[in-house]
Design a protein around this motif. Structure first.
Motif, PDB file in Angstrom:
ATOM      1  N   PHE A  41       0.833  -1.198   0.000  1.00 25.76           N
ATOM      2  CA  PHE A  41       0.000   0.000   0.000  1.00 25.76           C
ATOM      3  C   PHE A  41       0.873   1.254   0.000  1.00 25.76           C
ATOM      4  N   ALA A  42       1.890   1.236   0.853  1.00 32.38           N
ATOM      5  CA  ALA A  42       2.782   2.396   0.909  1.00 32.38           C
ATOM      6  C   ALA A  42       3.431   2.640  -0.451  1.00 32.38           C
ATOM      7  N   PHE A  43       3.876   1.559  -1.087  1.00 32.84           N
ATOM      8  CA  PHE A  43       4.559   1.730  -2.373  1.00 32.84           C
ATOM      9  C   PHE A  43       3.594   2.101  -3.484  1.00 32.84           C
ATOM     10  N   ALA A  44       2.361   1.639  -3.389  1.00 34.89           N
ATOM     11  CA  ALA A  44       1.441   1.838  -4.504  1.00 34.89           C
ATOM     12  C   ALA A  44       0.706   3.164  -4.412  1.00 34.89           C
ATOM     13  N   LYS A  45       0.289   3.527  -3.224  1.00 32.74           N
ATOM     14  CA  LYS A  45      -0.631   4.647  -3.134  1.00 32.74           C
ATOM     15  C   LYS A  45      -0.086   5.841  -2.351  1.00 32.74           C
ATOM     16  N   MET A  46       1.126   5.745  -1.836  1.00 28.31           N
ATOM     17  CA  MET A  46       1.606   6.863  -1.034  1.00 28.31           C
ATOM     18  C   MET A  46       2.823   7.478  -1.696  1.00 28.31           C
ATOM     19  N   ASP A  47       3.012   8.725  -1.366  1.00 26.65           N
ATOM     20  CA  ASP A  47       4.109   9.465  -1.958  1.00 26.65           C
ATOM     21  C   ASP A  47       5.008   9.876  -0.806  1.00 26.65           C
ATOM     22  N   PHE A  48       6.197   9.360  -0.760  1.00 26.52           N
ATOM     23  CA  PHE A  48       7.015   9.677   0.415  1.00 26.52           C
ATOM     24  C   PHE A  48       8.485   9.758   0.062  1.00 26.52           C
ATOM     25  N   PHE A  49       9.236  10.211   1.002  1.00 25.90           N
ATOM     26  CA  PHE A  49      10.651  10.471   0.792  1.00 25.90           C
ATOM     27  C   PHE A  49      11.415   9.152   0.633  1.00 25.90           C
ATOM     28  N   GLY A  50      12.185   9.032  -0.420  1.00 21.46           N
ATOM     29  CA  GLY A  50      13.016   7.847  -0.623  1.00 21.46           C
ATOM     30  C   GLY A  50      12.248   6.646  -1.146  1.00 21.46           C
ATOM     31  N   LYS A  51      11.058   6.867  -1.712  1.00 28.52           N
ATOM     32  CA  LYS A  51      10.209   5.748  -2.140  1.00 28.52           C
ATOM     33  C   LYS A  51      10.903   4.849  -3.157  1.00 28.52           C
ATOM     34  N   ILE A  54      13.949   2.988  -1.722  1.00 31.66           N
ATOM     35  CA  ILE A  54      13.590   1.880  -0.830  1.00 31.66           C
ATOM     36  C   ILE A  54      13.007   0.713  -1.622  1.00 31.66           C
TER      37      ILE A  54
END
Lengths: 444, 804
Positions: free
Chosen positions: B624-634, B637
């Protein structure tokens, strides 16, 4: 979703995302990232698990892996130089063949400037072969050494100077034929032309009896060379067959795939029984063809082939399914167009299937190779907890690590061995990526 | 034309595919097939695909046994019981019991029929005798007494047997002549003994002649001449005899092989004739030799007189006596055998005895009944009655042993802190005494022991008896040491108390002995369905033990078993449908019980389920974090995660093992679960699926006030079922099959999973492939079924891994 970069919201989402990733971070951190580093550190320490103290001893562990327990009659550098000379020499000779062939054609006449260097190489080659047969000095001889160096210099120069010519174009367009010719020539050279044997293969054949780690490496490479090509070839055939319009396709696919989901322990036990030399089914089938009973699990020479048969059988379905997926992703319209143009089955395979399948083939090659380098469980079960029936004939790299770590509790040496295995696998992946990027036809 | 090539190639494709599928599946077929086979069928060449376990009637091989120490089968004893085995041997098999060893696969259930037949061709029942002491018997005994002193050296001592009644005499005589490994009626023994005799006697006689008549330097010419003449004369005389001997040595070899292990009477007749005629010839030659001496040697030549005497003696010792001895022995055997055949005038009323092997439930009932008549104390009986169930009836002896040991130890504990040592000392003492009674086979002394022990002896009476036993058994040092140890106990307790303990233990061991007999009989007696009236009961001994020999004991009513030694025995077992089914699945039951497979199964299921659930939870979160979120160092990681797929787990074995050791997780479920709950492949798989879910859904949910967490579990995960099921299945199967890691981090069976358990079982079982294959089958069945049901997800997952 689309937050502004580095806004407050962005950082909040970053924090949330890291919370979502937290379990993965912890587990991967403890069980993958930390051990990769720790293993490297460990490989520089002397640490027998039973004793509490460990101390730094530099590259000693790595040196120990390659230390020969008794000296062998062949020099490593000499053998390496000879091997390079053979390989480069054979490549040039194959090029020369193409040169001669193309000079007989009407339109693809090669340039004359290549003739002289080719003749020099040929001369050096013949001199080398003759002198090695007259004075078969295995140990070391300056005379042979210098000829080999000269051969390397001239053929290496020819290869690395990127020339363009008709005969080279022909050669590049027939890469498979070229490859087979080179391999045939090479094998022919070090088996028949130079009977005394002074190449790296001979070196390692001698050295493996003197060092367990070299033996493990040798066995593993032998196993990889045996298992990987046969597995890929058979799986490709199976996938091509399953890709035809046939009835009960999924039933057949299941039959091929079942071994992959079953426990390797159970399967190895079954194969232990199949390979039984007195009452086994394999020997029974062979007896139909008048072949005498073979002591599969008791003789040194059959150890690696036996393991290879078991693993190919087990992983065949997996590879075939990946190939099948690759085949099904190829657009049907190519084949229709080809049929309209009157291409036969073989031509369709050669000019459509094979090139378009190459990304899959390449992927399969990587994973089967990596998987094959890690072979362990089959050996452990087939030989009841021993690395092969006699003379450690089934010792592979993972088995070596297991033995040092689990049975001898020498953590440092085990880590060093494991790291070398790691480097080999990384290196292979890297090489395959490099070659892959050049050779593979990616569908746009 | 084109169509026919097309259909031809189609057929070819099908052939190839079917052949391939056949190759892939044949190991499984062979595994399942082997798992149903009986032990004797595993090692057959050529391999067979059928098994007799599926049949409702099975023939089995029987072999008549001679003497046994049976009556109670030692094979049923555990190690603990075996220590006390002296107490268990009450009586040997009576003379009325015929023991038939089962030379075949174990029979566990069903109706047994055993035929006691005249010979292998006919179905007529065997004959016997009622042990009459007739004149014929007297004649045999007379002959035996006459020859007794002149048997060959090897058999002289052992052939000194009781002659009380025909059956006793025959039993002992046949034991020595037919049963033992050096029994002379065995073909091989007989022919090689006689060959050696014929071969050696001639040559050693010749040597002695040569030595006795060797010319000495001091001899004058005349003596030398006489010696030479004499030597030539004797050699001339014995030459034909020596020829006969060497001819015999060759001839006798032909008797080495034959249909039976024992020599047949017709052959024996020829051999006796051979020996006797040679003996006659030898006697003739002896006359001739004497004559030659008389002719040539004058009585005043002392040297030659001695020589001639030597030669004459040598002739007797080397040729005549041994021939005579063998002739006597073989003649006697011939007569006895002949008599044995003739005297059997009675015939069994029917040839077949048929009975059913008891089920555990039946054994339980019988045992409860028999318990009433068992001589022991009421509390013991009560304890057994309370604790015995049809399920544990085979372990009844253990129940009794545990109980008695507990009782005894608790008594001792009142006085001694190291009760275990003391109780062992007393038990050893009693075992020594009982073993002595067994070894020295002196009924008078046995009675003395029994009488003394049952009459509450004083301590010094006991020690005296014990010392005597020690002296008689030749182990007085051991016995004295034991007495010394007992004396040491007197520092703590007085003589009477010690003696009470000894008597108590003595009584207990006797109970164990009698109970073992009752138990064994209850377990092994067949429920007779039909039988000839001469037979009293049939026992099937050894059935309590998986390994070990099994035998049938047929107890006759007042008929000695020796009369049936010459019968032909055969048997078969019949099974009802349910029993046949039980036979068919027997290997599975045996394998399951041979190792803690129940535990392995539970562990495997538990570990696989927990790992899978955790993996799905964590993988969904990460995906979910990888698919739908936008974050630092995505991206970094994600690449890092994907890169870990290239790291082979085998490389990290050492550091991970050390980490787990530091955590103290070796031999726990944590070690089996935690390192495997993150699968980057599953994260990747689920992420790809999450990407296909439109962002509008996400935005809408946000507007409705759904948190990210709830959105993930309420909407994303349900929508991504295929990917999640695929990831879960791959993990479940991977966890079920994991081997190397489990092997390293578990040490005790409590935490082992099936693959390691199976490997352990295989190294313990060795080459009994029927059990191994049964275990392999039931350890893969769940996964194979799971795969067959859900294969489309598997195939999807695997295909996905190939398409980047």
């Amino acid at each position: 979703m689309a937050n502004k970069k580095y806004s407050k919201k962005y950082w909040r989402e970053t924090f949330q995302a890291y919370l979502f990733l937290l379990p993965s971070f912890i587990v991967l951190g403890i069980f993958i990232f930390w051990p990769i580093g720790f293993s490297l550190v460990l490989s520089f320490f002397k640490w027998d698990y039973t004793s509490v103290d460990r101390y730094f001893n530099g590259l000693e562990n790595y040196k120990e892996l390659f230390r020969l327990s008794y000296p062998i009659s062949l020099n490593f550098i000499y053998a390496t130089v000879n091997t390079i000379a053979y390989i480069l020499g054979t490549i040039i000779l194959v090029r020369f063949l193409y040169y001669i062939a193309s000079s007989f054609t009407k339109y693809y006449k090669p340039s004359r400037k290549f003739l002289l260097p080719y003749l020099i190489t040929l001369f050096l080659w013949i001199t080398m072969i003759i002198s090695k047969n007259i004075w078969p000095e295995e140990v070391f001889s300056w005379y042979h050494f210098i000829i080999a160096l000269a051969l390397i210099a001239i053929s290496g120069g020819l290869i690395f100077k990127k020339n363009k010519d008709e005969h080279l174009n022909i050669m590049r367009s027939r890469s498979w034929t070229t490859l087979i010719l080179v391999i045939l020539f090479f094998v022919f050279t070090f088996t028949i032309l130079v009977p005394s044997g002074d190449d790296l293969v001979t070196y390692f054949t001698l050295a493996k009896e003197s060092s367990d780690f070299i033996k493990a490496t040798y066995n593993t490479i032998y196993y990889v060379l045996l298992a990987v090509p046969s597995q890929i070839a058979i799986a490709l055939v199976v996938a091509l067959l399953l890709n035809k319009k046939i009835k009960l396709r999924s039933l057949f696919r299941t039959a091929y795939f079942i071994p992959f989901v079953t426990s390797v322990v159970a399967l190895s036990l079954v194969w232990q029984w199949m390979f039984n030399d007195q009452f086994g089914l394999i020997n029974y089938f062979l007896s139909w063809f008048g072949i005498d009973k073979i002591a599969w699990l008791k003789e040194e020479q059959w150890t690696i082939p036996t393991i290879a048969i078991v693993s190919v059988w087990q992983h065949l379905g997996y590879t075939a399914v990946i190939f099948l997926a690759g085949l099904q992703s190829i657009d049907r319209s190519y084949y229709e167009a080809a049929r309209v143009d009157g291409a036969n089955n073989w031509q369709q395979f050669k000019y459509i299937t094979w090139p378009l399948l190459s990304p899959t083939t390449f992927f399969v090659l990587i994973i089967t190779m990596i998987g094959s380098f890690k072979v362990f469980s089959q050996i452990f079960i087939l030989y009841q907890g021993f690395p092969g029936p006699v003379n450690q004939s089934g010792l592979t790299l993972v088995y070596y690590v297991f033995e040092k770590f689990y049975n001898e509790q020498r953590m440092g040496v085990a880590s060093a061995g494991a790291y070398i295995l790691f480097l080999i696998i990384l290196g292979l992946t890297f090489i395959q990526f490099r070659i892959g990027r050049k050779r593979i036809h990616y569908e746009s | 034309m084109k169509n026919s090539t097309k259909s031809l190639s189609q057929i070819f494709i099908y052939l190839l595919i079917i052949a391939g599928a056949f190759v892939m599946l044949i190991p499984f077929a062979w595994m399942v097939d082997t798992s149903f086979k009986a032990s004797s069928e595993v090692s057959t060449w050529p391999p067979k695909w059928t098994t007799k376990n599926a049949k409702s009637k099975i023939d089995f091989q029987l072999q008549i046994q001679y003497r046994t120490s049976g009556g109670l089968d030692l094979s049923t004893l555990s190690l603990d019981q075996f220590k006390n085995f002296a107490s268990l041997i009450g009586e040997t098999t009576g003379a009325n019991t015929l023991v038939l060893k089962l030379n075949d696969d174990t029979i566990r259930r069903g109706t047994i029929t055993i035929g006691i037949l005249q010979d292998s061709d006919s179905a007529s029942p065997d004959d016997y005798s009622l042990d009459p002491k007739t004149n014929e018997y007297q004649a045999i005994i007379d002959k035996y007494q006459e020859y007794k002193t002149t048997f060959p050296e090897t058999y002289k001592e052992s052939l000194d047997v009781e002659t009380g009644s025909p059956s006793v005499f025959l039993e002992n005589f046949f034991d020595i002549s037919e049963y033992r490994s050096d029994a002379f009626a065995r073909r091989i023994v007989l022919s090689s003994s006689l060959e050696t005799l014929f071969f050696k006697s001639g040559s050693s006689f010749k040597n002695i002649v040569e030595n006795s008549l060797r010319p000495f330097p001091i001899d004058d010419d005349e003596t030398k001449q006489i010696k030479e003449n004499l030597k030539n004369e004797i050699n001339d005389i014995v030459a034909p005899l020596l020829n006969i001997l060497s001819q015999n040595a060759t001839d006798i070899r032909t008797y080495r092989r034959g249909s039976d292990v024992l020599i047949e009477l017709t052959e024996l007749d020829k051999i006796i004739h051979m020996v006797e005629s040679t003996l006659e010839e030898a006697k003739d030659k002896k006359e001739d030799i004497h004559k030659a001496f008389d002719d040539i040697v004058s009585s005043d030549n002392r040297q030659l007189m001695i020589a001639s005497k030597n030669i004459s003696n040598a002739f007797d010792n080397n040729i005549i006596t041994p021939l005579q001895e063998w002739s006597n022995l073989l003649n006697l055997y011939y007569f006895v055998k002949d008599y044995y055949k003739d005297i059997q005038t009675e015939v069994l009323s029917s040839a077949f005895v048929k009975g059913k092997i008891r089920t555990d439930k039946e054994v339980y009932q019988v045992l409860l009944d028999k318990l009433e008549k068992w001589e022991s104390s009421e509390p013991v009986k009560q304890y057994i009655r309370n604790n015995l169930k049809p399920g544990n009836v085979r372990k009844a002896q253990n129940i009794l042993l545990t109980y008695l040991n507990g009782e005894f130890n608790s008594e001792i504990e009142e006085y001694f802190s190291d009760s275990k040592e003391t109780s062992e000392l007393i038990s050893d003492t009693i075992n020594l005494l009982k073993s002595t009674a067994l070894i020295i086979e002196d009924s008078e002394f046995n009675n003395k022991i029994r009488d003394t022990m049952s009459n509450n002896p004083k301590y010094d009476e006991f020690t005296k008896l014990f010392q005597e036993a020690g002296n008689r058994s030749g182990q007085s040092v051991v016995f004295s040491a034991n007495i010394n140890k007992l004396d040491n106990l007197l520092n703590v307790i007085n003589e009477n108390t010690l003696m009470n303990f000894i008597s108590m233990r003595w009584k207990q061991t006797s109970w164990i002995g009698t109970f073992a007999k009752i138990h064994s009989d209850a377990l092994s007696e067949l429920e007779i369905i039909e039988k000839p009236e001469e037979i009293e009961a049939v026992y099937y001994r050894g059935r309590n033990n998986i390994a070990g020999t099994k035998s049938f004991e047929i107890k006759f009513k007042d008929i000695a078993a020796v009369w049936f030694r010459d019968s032909f025995v055969k048997g078969f077992a019949e099974f009802t449908f349910l029993e046949t089914m039980a036979n068919l699945w027997q290997n599975y039951v045996s394998a399951w019980n041979a190792a803690p497979f129940g535990r392995y199964y539970a562990n495997t299921v538990f570990v696989a389920v927990v790992t899978t659930i955790l993996e799905i939870i964590f993988a969904s979160m990460a995906a979910f974090a990888f698919a739908k979120m936008d974050f630092f160092g995505k991206n970094f990681i994600f690449t890092l995660f994907l890169a870990t797929m290239m790291v082979p787990g085998e490389v990290l074995l050492v550091p991970n093992f050390i980490t787990l050791t530091v955590f103290g997780w070796i031999d726990t479920y944590y070690a089996l679960i935690v390192p495997w709950v993150i699968s980057v492949f599953a994260i990747f798989l689920i992420r790809q699926h999450f990407m296909t879910i439109p962002n509008e859904l996400y935005d809408a949910a946000k507007i409705d006030g759904l948190s990210k967490w709830k959105f993930l579990w309420r909407i994303m995960v349900p929508l991504s079922k295929p990917a999640i099921i695929t990831g879960a299945l791959l993990k479940f199967v991977g966890s079920w099959n994991a081997f190397l890691w489990v092997l390293i981090v578990t040490k005790s069976p409590e935490y082992r999973t099936l693959p390691v358990g199976l490997q352990n079982f295989s190294s313990a079982t060795g080459t009994e492939y029927n059990f191994l294959m049964a275990a392999a089958t039931f350890s893969i069945i769940p996964v194979v079924i799971l795969f067959l049901v859900t294969q489309k997800y598997f195939i999807a997952g695997i295909s996905r891994s190939g398409l980047k």
